[in-house]
Design a protein around this motif. Structure first.
Motif, PDB file in Angstrom:
ATOM      1  N   MET A 194       0.818  -1.210   0.000  1.00  0.00           N
ATOM      2  CA  MET A 194       0.000   0.000   0.000  1.00  0.00           C
ATOM      3  C   MET A 194       0.858   1.268   0.000  1.00  0.00           C
ATOM      4  SD  MET A 194      -2.840  -1.470   2.661  1.00  0.00           S
ATOM      5  CE  MET A 194      -3.617   0.075   3.122  1.00  0.00           C
ATOM      6  N   ILE A 195       1.907   1.282   0.841  1.00  0.00           N
ATOM      7  CA  ILE A 195       2.724   2.502   0.922  1.00  0.00           C
ATOM      8  C   ILE A 195       3.519   2.699  -0.367  1.00  0.00           C
ATOM      9  CG2 ILE A 195       4.787   1.487   2.029  1.00  0.00           C
ATOM     10  CD1 ILE A 195       4.830   4.029   3.803  1.00  0.00           C
ATOM     11  N   PHE A 196       3.957   1.605  -0.992  1.00  0.00           N
ATOM     12  CA  PHE A 196       4.643   1.684  -2.290  1.00  0.00           C
ATOM     13  C   PHE A 196       3.726   2.341  -3.325  1.00  0.00           C
ATOM     14  CE2 PHE A 196       4.952  -0.479  -6.466  1.00  0.00           C
ATOM     15  CZ  PHE A 196       6.205  -0.013  -6.870  1.00  0.00           C
ATOM     16  N   ALA A 197       2.496   1.873  -3.408  1.00  0.00           N
ATOM     17  CA  ALA A 197       1.546   2.392  -4.390  1.00  0.00           C
ATOM     18  C   ALA A 197       1.193   3.843  -4.121  1.00  0.00           C
ATOM     19  CB  ALA A 197       0.286   1.531  -4.385  1.00  0.00           C
ATOM     20  N   LEU A 198       0.983   4.178  -2.850  1.00  0.00           N
ATOM     21  CA  LEU A 198       0.515   5.521  -2.503  1.00  0.00           C
ATOM     22  C   LEU A 198       1.602   6.580  -2.620  1.00  0.00           C
ATOM     23  CD1 LEU A 198      -1.804   4.550   0.454  1.00  0.00           C
ATOM     24  CD2 LEU A 198      -2.501   5.843  -1.569  1.00  0.00           C
ATOM     25  N   LEU A 199       2.859   6.189  -2.487  1.00  0.00           N
ATOM     26  CA  LEU A 199       3.934   7.159  -2.660  1.00  0.00           C
ATOM     27  C   LEU A 199       4.314   7.318  -4.133  1.00  0.00           C
ATOM     28  CD1 LEU A 199       6.309   6.348   0.353  1.00  0.00           C
ATOM     29  CD2 LEU A 199       4.623   8.175   0.148  1.00  0.00           C
ATOM     30  N   LEU A 200       4.230   6.237  -4.900  1.00  0.00           N
ATOM     31  CA  LEU A 200       4.652   6.273  -6.300  1.00  0.00           C
ATOM     32  C   LEU A 200       3.625   6.961  -7.205  1.00  0.00           C
ATOM     33  CD1 LEU A 200       6.842   5.359  -8.311  1.00  0.00           C
ATOM     34  CD2 LEU A 200       5.572   3.222  -8.590  1.00  0.00           C
ATOM     35  N   THR A 201       2.339   6.654  -7.018  1.00  0.00           N
ATOM     36  CA  THR A 201       1.312   7.146  -7.948  1.00  0.00           C
ATOM     37  C   THR A 201       1.210   8.669  -8.008  1.00  0.00           C
ATOM     38  OG1 THR A 201       0.072   5.090  -7.674  1.00  0.00           O
ATOM     39  CG2 THR A 201      -1.130   6.973  -8.576  1.00  0.00           C
ATOM     40  N   PRO A 202       1.133   9.399  -6.880  1.00  0.00           N
ATOM     41  CA  PRO A 202       1.047  10.869  -7.006  1.00  0.00           C
ATOM     42  C   PRO A 202       2.297  11.497  -7.614  1.00  0.00           C
ATOM     43  CG  PRO A 202       1.208  10.200  -4.686  1.00  0.00           C
ATOM     44  CD  PRO A 202       0.992   8.966  -5.485  1.00  0.00           C
ATOM     45  N   SER A 208       3.959  13.484 -14.924  1.00  0.00           N
ATOM     46  CA  SER A 208       3.356  13.287 -16.249  1.00  0.00           C
ATOM     47  C   SER A 208       2.616  14.542 -16.733  1.00  0.00           C
ATOM     48  CB  SER A 208       2.402  12.099 -16.222  1.00  0.00           C
ATOM     49  OG  SER A 208       1.248  12.398 -15.466  1.00  0.00           O
ATOM     50  N   ILE A 209       2.233  15.401 -15.800  1.00  0.00           N
ATOM     51  CA  ILE A 209       1.500  16.626 -16.173  1.00  0.00           C
ATOM     52  C   ILE A 209       2.452  17.649 -16.785  1.00  0.00           C
ATOM     53  CG2 ILE A 209       0.133  18.566 -15.298  1.00  0.00           C
ATOM     54  CD1 ILE A 209      -0.816  16.628 -13.052  1.00  0.00           C
ATOM     55  N   GLY A 210       3.649  17.729 -16.222  1.00  0.00           N
ATOM     56  CA  GLY A 210       4.619  18.721 -16.686  1.00  0.00           C
ATOM     57  C   GLY A 210       5.324  19.351 -15.502  1.00  0.00           C
ATOM     58  N   ASP A 211       5.550  20.664 -15.557  1.00  0.00           N
ATOM     59  CA  ASP A 211       6.209  21.334 -14.437  1.00  0.00           C
ATOM     60  C   ASP A 211       5.183  21.908 -13.468  1.00  0.00           C
ATOM     61  OD1 ASP A 211       5.194  23.570 -15.696  1.00  0.00           O
ATOM     62  OD2 ASP A 211       7.089  24.124 -16.639  1.00  0.00           O
ATOM     63  N   LYS A 319      -3.923   2.767 -14.151  1.00  0.00           N
ATOM     64  CA  LYS A 319      -4.094   2.050 -15.427  1.00  0.00           C
ATOM     65  C   LYS A 319      -3.521   2.849 -16.601  1.00  0.00           C
ATOM     66  CE  LYS A 319      -8.532   1.281 -15.339  1.00  0.00           C
ATOM     67  NZ  LYS A 319      -9.897   0.785 -15.576  1.00  0.00           N
ATOM     68  N   ILE A 320      -3.655   4.178 -16.535  1.00  0.00           N
ATOM     69  CA  ILE A 320      -3.224   5.025 -17.642  1.00  0.00           C
ATOM     70  C   ILE A 320      -1.702   5.241 -17.639  1.00  0.00           C
ATOM     71  CG2 ILE A 320      -3.336   7.374 -18.594  1.00  0.00           C
ATOM     72  CD1 ILE A 320      -6.258   7.449 -17.456  1.00  0.00           C
ATOM     73  N   LEU A 321      -1.132   5.460 -16.456  1.00  0.00           N
ATOM     74  CA  LEU A 321       0.246   5.953 -16.367  1.00  0.00           C
ATOM     75  C   LEU A 321       1.320   4.869 -16.295  1.00  0.00           C
ATOM     76  CD1 LEU A 321      -0.326   8.894 -13.863  1.00  0.00           C
ATOM     77  CD2 LEU A 321       0.107   9.065 -16.309  1.00  0.00           C
ATOM     78  N   PHE A 322       0.954   3.659 -15.901  1.00  0.00           N
ATOM     79  CA  PHE A 322       1.976   2.654 -15.645  1.00  0.00           C
ATOM     80  C   PHE A 322       1.948   1.519 -16.661  1.00  0.00           C
ATOM     81  CE2 PHE A 322       1.352   4.725 -11.568  1.00  0.00           C
ATOM     82  CZ  PHE A 322       2.651   4.899 -11.111  1.00  0.00           C
ATOM     83  N   ASN A 323       3.110   0.911 -16.861  1.00  0.00           N
ATOM     84  CA  ASN A 323       3.209  -0.342 -17.576  1.00  0.00           C
ATOM     85  C   ASN A 323       2.257  -1.347 -16.931  1.00  0.00           C
ATOM     86  OD1 ASN A 323       4.492  -3.209 -17.375  1.00  0.00           O
ATOM     87  ND2 ASN A 323       5.442  -2.318 -19.197  1.00  0.00           N
ATOM     88  N   PRO A 324       1.573  -2.196 -17.731  1.00  0.00           N
ATOM     89  CA  PRO A 324       0.575  -3.112 -17.159  1.00  0.00           C
ATOM     90  C   PRO A 324       1.099  -3.997 -16.019  1.00  0.00           C
ATOM     91  CG  PRO A 324       0.376  -3.086 -19.530  1.00  0.00           C
ATOM     92  CD  PRO A 324       1.582  -2.269 -19.206  1.00  0.00           C
ATOM     93  N   TRP A 325       2.386  -4.365 -16.092  1.00  0.00           N
ATOM     94  CA  TRP A 325       2.936  -5.199 -15.009  1.00  0.00           C
ATOM     95  C   TRP A 325       3.049  -4.391 -13.709  1.00  0.00           C
ATOM     96  CZ3 TRP A 325       3.115 -10.272 -15.417  1.00  0.00           C
ATOM     97  CH2 TRP A 325       3.179 -10.846 -16.676  1.00  0.00           C
ATOM     98  N   ILE A 326       3.541  -3.152 -13.829  1.00  0.00           N
ATOM     99  CA  ILE A 326       3.644  -2.285 -12.651  1.00  0.00           C
ATOM    100  C   ILE A 326       2.248  -1.913 -12.167  1.00  0.00           C
ATOM    101  CG2 ILE A 326       4.542  -0.108 -11.742  1.00  0.00           C
ATOM    102  CD1 ILE A 326       6.696  -2.106 -12.505  1.00  0.00           C
TER     103      ILE A 326
END
Length: 496
Positions: A194-202, A208-211, A319-326
């Protein structure tokens, strides 16, 4: 459908791993105490992370990000209230409850503890508290079922009903097999996921948005008030959001973790580990919902699912931002959050039915092996009831959780705190306070919801007041009660 195959494979391996842990725990489960409390053998690390994982359900990765995405940082008051409440719960309740439940005839459940603490020979407290647990946990378990179904529905495109059964069966299997140890060990693994997912996704969403300038511009355009923590909120609304923190003192599935710690000395380290994990996870959940606003403003063609149901924002970003395995690994974190909380809730219900009804009223001389198997059957029974309650596809996770959270917080919170600190508290005071808290929450939710005041606030305050008034109006508790209280209090101060 083919693009989701890696995600499907990841999920299958994850579920197999959880069931495997259940099978391993099965070998370590020799009696009923092992099945529902793990033999009081959890160290500080497992105590902390299993308490955190069982607390933070699918709400953490669905309900909270969805609320932030919809309303901005004004919804973050919930997270602030939860952090304060959890810290106070670790500080004031954890160690004392660990000692008191052991001194009170090695109580294995909260109804068991209440019965012994107040010398309830007529077992009125046991029956009443057990009924409250079953009523509100049926709702709470239903929220877990809804979250799991939403996950499978969103990722694999299956119908809500099919998704509901698959997610339920995945959780039920390892709870039935391994009991408390299986739940605690899987919770520790799930907390890491859970902590891996919650720190990586934001972080990935932001990048991915830019600066920073782009993020700020998009936020100001899409949600001008997103940064304003006071946007459209009155003092009552802010207090209601922060009042979620009051619920911690009465949550059976969290309190049972304290009861299972190997000693009082493990609690301070567990508190530091648990609070660090919690703050990082809540921050990540808020971040995912918050950065989801500019991301979907920048990519409106991808925002269909989130517009329809904001509680899917974390899943859609993944689903949009990551490789399907990740993505499979990260989305498994939602399943982890759902399974960790739901499994503990199912076990608490099971232990209540087995210890507080079956053993107490039907089979006083039941063998340990019989109790373990009855416990497993009770897990199945409660799960089926929760599936029925979760059958409505329109159910919202946050709404179901808030009701059950308030019910436990008001019914048991004041009772737990005062029972650990106030020797003068009486059986009648405990009973009156417990009933008052539960009834006020139910009535307020159904009759006064339009006031905007979260039902835990009147429930908690009135329950606290009733306990004190009724206790002071009655006779002083007998020596049997006060002597055990003093012994537990002495042992706690010696051991901490």
């Amino acid at each position: 459908m083919e693009q989701f195959n890696p995600t499907l494979i990841t999920f299958i391996f994850y579920i197999i791993a959880m069931v495997g842990i259940g099978l391993y725990a099965y070998k370590a489960t020799s009696d009923f105490s092992d099945y529902i409390l793990g033999g009081r053998s959890l160290g500080s690390f497992v105590t902390a992370l299993s308490a955190g994982a069982s607390d933070m359900s699918g709400w953490l990765l669905m309900g909270l990000p969805g609320a932030i995405y919809l309303s901005g940082l004004s919804e973050a008051w919930i997270a602030i209230g939860l952090i304060i409440g959890a810290w106070l719960n670790w500080l004031l309740v954890a160690g004392r409850l660990r000692v008191h439940t052991e001194v009170q005839h090695n109580a294995l459940t909260l109804p068991d503890y209440f019965t012994s603490r107040f010398a309830d020979h007529k077992k009125i407290l046991r029956i009443t508290s057990a009924m409250i647990i079953l009523i509100f946990f049926a709702i709470y378990c239903a929220s877990g079922m809804v979250a799991g179904a939403r996950l499978f529905e969103s990722i694999f495109g299956m119908s809500y009903q099919t998704a509901l059964w698959i997610s339920a069966i995945a959780t039920i299997s390892y709870v039935c097999i391994g009991g408390f140890l299986a739940i605690s060990w899987t919770d520790t693994f799930q907390a890491g996921l859970m902590i891996f997912a919650l720190l990586l996704t934001p972080v990935i969403t932001f990048l991915s948005i830019g600066d920073t300038t782009q993020v700020m511009t998009l936020l100001e355009t899409a949600r001008p008030a997103a940064f304003d923590m006071f946007s459209n909120l009155s003092i009552v609304a802010i207090l209601s959001l922060m009042a979620w923190g009051l619920g911690y003192f009465g949550q059976p599935h969290i309190l049972v973790r304290f009861m299972a710690a190997d000693s009082v000395k493990s609690i301070p380290a567990a508190r530091r580990i648990g609070m660090t994990w919690m703050i990082l996870c809540l921050g990540g959940a808020v971040g995912a919902g918050f950065f989801g606003i500019p991301y979907f403003a920048q990519h409106p063609e991808l925002a269909g699912a989130v517009t329809q149901n904001p509680e899917t924002v974390f899943m859609e970003l993944t689903k949009i931002l990551f490789n399907p395995w990740i993505a499979g690994i990260i989305l498994a974190a939602i399943l982890a959050a759902v399974m960790s909380t739901l499994s503990c809730q199912l076990l608490v219900c099971s232990s209540t039915l087995t210890e507080d009804f079956y053993k107490t009223f039907l089979r006083k001389n039941a063998s340990q092996k019989e109790l373990v198997w009855v416990g497993r059957l009770m897990v199945l029974a409660i799960a089926v009831l929760a599936i029925i309650l979760a059958g409505n596809p329109e159910s919202k996770v946050l709404g179901l959780v808030s009701y059950a959270w308030a019910g436990f917080g008001a019914a048991f919170g004041p009772l737990i705190i005062l029972s650990l600190f106030w020797k003068r508290m009486t059986l009648n005071g405990a009973l009156a306070g417990m009933i008052t808290g539960a009834v006020v929450v139910i009535l307020w939710k159904n009759l006064f919801a339009e006031t905007g005041i979260y039902e835990i606030i009147p429930g908690f305050i009135l329950a606290w007041a009733v306990i004190i008034l009724v206790s002071l109006m009655g006779k002083v508790p007998g020596r049997e009660v006060t002597d055990r209280f003093e012994e537990a209090d002495r042992l706690y101060h010696e051991q901490k």
